[in-house]
Scaffold this active site. Sequence first.
Site, PDB file in Angstrom:
ATOM      1  N   ASN A 111    -119.090  37.608  -8.614  1.00  0.00           N
ATOM      2  CA  ASN A 111    -118.264  36.418  -8.856  1.00  0.00           C
ATOM      3  C   ASN A 111    -117.158  36.344  -7.808  1.00  0.00           C
ATOM      4  O   ASN A 111    -116.616  37.369  -7.354  1.00  0.00           O
ATOM      5  CB  ASN A 111    -117.733  36.350 -10.287  1.00  0.00           C
ATOM      6  CG  ASN A 111    -117.093  37.609 -10.799  1.00  0.00           C
ATOM      7  OD1 ASN A 111    -117.374  38.699 -10.316  1.00  0.00           O
ATOM      8  ND2 ASN A 111    -116.235  37.479 -11.791  1.00  0.00           N
ATOM      9  N   ILE A 112    -116.869  35.113  -7.411  1.00  0.00           N
ATOM     10  CA  ILE A 112    -115.886  34.841  -6.356  1.00  0.00           C
ATOM     11  C   ILE A 112    -114.911  33.801  -6.893  1.00  0.00           C
ATOM     12  O   ILE A 112    -115.296  32.646  -7.125  1.00  0.00           O
ATOM     13  CB  ILE A 112    -116.585  34.314  -5.077  1.00  0.00           C
ATOM     14  CG1 ILE A 112    -117.654  35.309  -4.607  1.00  0.00           C
ATOM     15  CG2 ILE A 112    -115.549  34.055  -3.979  1.00  0.00           C
ATOM     16  CD1 ILE A 112    -118.562  34.776  -3.510  1.00  0.00           C
ATOM     17  N   GLU A 113    -113.679  34.230  -7.136  1.00  0.00           N
ATOM     18  CA  GLU A 113    -112.693  33.335  -7.754  1.00  0.00           C
ATOM     19  C   GLU A 113    -111.843  32.631  -6.702  1.00  0.00           C
ATOM     20  O   GLU A 113    -111.896  32.954  -5.508  1.00  0.00           O
ATOM     21  CB  GLU A 113    -111.830  34.152  -8.725  1.00  0.00           C
ATOM     22  CG  GLU A 113    -112.689  34.739  -9.835  1.00  0.00           C
ATOM     23  CD  GLU A 113    -111.907  35.470 -10.901  1.00  0.00           C
ATOM     24  OE1 GLU A 113    -110.726  35.823 -10.669  1.00  0.00           O
ATOM     25  OE2 GLU A 113    -112.484  35.683 -11.985  1.00  0.00           O
ATOM     26  N   CYS A 127    -119.770  32.042 -10.218  1.00  0.00           N
ATOM     27  CA  CYS A 127    -120.232  33.211 -10.978  1.00  0.00           C
ATOM     28  C   CYS A 127    -121.193  34.060 -10.134  1.00  0.00           C
ATOM     29  O   CYS A 127    -121.818  33.571  -9.185  1.00  0.00           O
ATOM     30  CB  CYS A 127    -120.971  32.770 -12.232  1.00  0.00           C
ATOM     31  SG  CYS A 127    -119.947  31.962 -13.457  1.00  0.00           S
ATOM     32  N   GLU A 130    -124.111  35.186 -10.883  1.00  0.00           N
ATOM     33  CA  GLU A 130    -125.502  34.712 -10.939  1.00  0.00           C
ATOM     34  C   GLU A 130    -125.740  33.635  -9.881  1.00  0.00           C
ATOM     35  O   GLU A 130    -126.721  33.655  -9.140  1.00  0.00           O
ATOM     36  CB  GLU A 130    -125.814  34.104 -12.316  1.00  0.00           C
ATOM     37  CG  GLU A 130    -125.705  35.072 -13.472  1.00  0.00           C
ATOM     38  CD  GLU A 130    -124.317  35.104 -14.091  1.00  0.00           C
ATOM     39  OE1 GLU A 130    -123.324  35.110 -13.336  1.00  0.00           O
ATOM     40  OE2 GLU A 130    -124.232  35.142 -15.322  1.00  0.00           O
ATOM     41  N   CYS A 164    -122.938  31.760 -18.220  1.00  0.00           N
ATOM     42  CA  CYS A 164    -122.314  30.488 -18.607  1.00  0.00           C
ATOM     43  C   CYS A 164    -123.343  29.347 -18.504  1.00  0.00           C
ATOM     44  O   CYS A 164    -124.422  29.502 -17.938  1.00  0.00           O
ATOM     45  CB  CYS A 164    -121.101  30.203 -17.718  1.00  0.00           C
ATOM     46  SG  CYS A 164    -121.510  29.570 -16.094  1.00  0.00           S
ATOM     47  N   CYS A 208    -124.578  28.373 -14.939  1.00  0.00           N
ATOM     48  CA  CYS A 208    -125.551  29.331 -14.379  1.00  0.00           C
ATOM     49  C   CYS A 208    -126.916  29.157 -15.038  1.00  0.00           C
ATOM     50  O   CYS A 208    -127.952  29.272 -14.379  1.00  0.00           O
ATOM     51  CB  CYS A 208    -125.050  30.757 -14.546  1.00  0.00           C
ATOM     52  SG  CYS A 208    -123.670  31.138 -13.455  1.00  0.00           S
TER      53      CYS A 208
HETATM   54  N1  THU Z   1    -118.520  35.190 -14.799  1.00  0.00           N
HETATM   55  C1  THU Z   1    -119.662  35.473 -14.098  1.00  0.00           C
HETATM   56  O1  THU Z   1    -119.598  35.745 -12.894  1.00  0.00           O
HETATM   57  N2  THU Z   1    -120.842  35.460 -14.768  1.00  0.00           N
HETATM   58  C2  THU Z   1    -120.983  35.287 -16.120  1.00  0.00           C
HETATM   59  O2  THU Z   1    -122.089  35.354 -16.638  1.00  0.00           O
HETATM   60  C3  THU Z   1    -119.790  35.010 -16.935  1.00  0.00           C
HETATM   61  C4  THU Z   1    -118.523  34.804 -16.190  1.00  0.00           C
HETATM   62  C5  THU Z   1    -117.227  35.276 -14.105  1.00  0.00           C
HETATM   63  C6  THU Z   1    -116.497  34.003 -13.834  1.00  0.00           C
HETATM   64  C7  THU Z   1    -115.065  34.501 -13.697  1.00  0.00           C
HETATM   65  O3  THU Z   1    -114.850  34.972 -12.382  1.00  0.00           O
HETATM   66  C8  THU Z   1    -114.990  35.690 -14.632  1.00  0.00           C
HETATM   67  O4  THU Z   1    -116.358  36.068 -14.888  1.00  0.00           O
HETATM   68  C9  THU Z   1    -114.293  35.413 -15.937  1.00  0.00           C
HETATM   69  O5  THU Z   1    -114.797  34.293 -16.562  1.00  0.00           O
END
Ligand code: THU
Length: 124
Positions: A37-39, A48, A50, A81, A84
């Site tokens: 995941n890259i915020e 996310c 995935e 989510c 995804c």
């Molecule tokens: N996130 C994912 O990368 N995959 C998931 O299946 C659920 C949520 C990430 C998004 C965000 O960076 C962090 O988890 C918290 O929501």
Amino acid sequence: MLTLAKEASQLAYVPYSKFPVGAALKTSDGTVFTGCNIENVSFGLTNCAERTAIFKAVSQGHTKLDEIVVYGETEEPISPCGACRQVMVEFFEPDSKVTLMAKNGKTVEMMVRELLPYSFIDFT
Ligand code: THU
């Protein structure tokens, strides 16, 4: 694949949530792609793990995907989510395996069609 998903989570860019996620997928020809995941400071732009892995595969010419593992640094396996799930429907088969894995190694196995039943498909 389980190990690769866990390793991918170590590259997660998560300064805001501090919630690392990793994913590893296999394409129909056996090629493996990983993602994290890259915020972003503008939170809604977060990608996310995935979708990172899927978009890496597609951007390298792999549009037929076979299975994916999602790793969360959690007691119980995390669940993808909605965004995804819809992206998975686009590139995996309905019966493709999705393995969700927690930090203690506990896994839950699902199929793409179970994660997003009655999903939107291209009717045109
Ligand atoms: N996130 C994912 O990368 N995959 C998931 O299946 C659920 C949520 C990430 C998004 C965000 O960076 C962090 O988890 C918290 O929501």
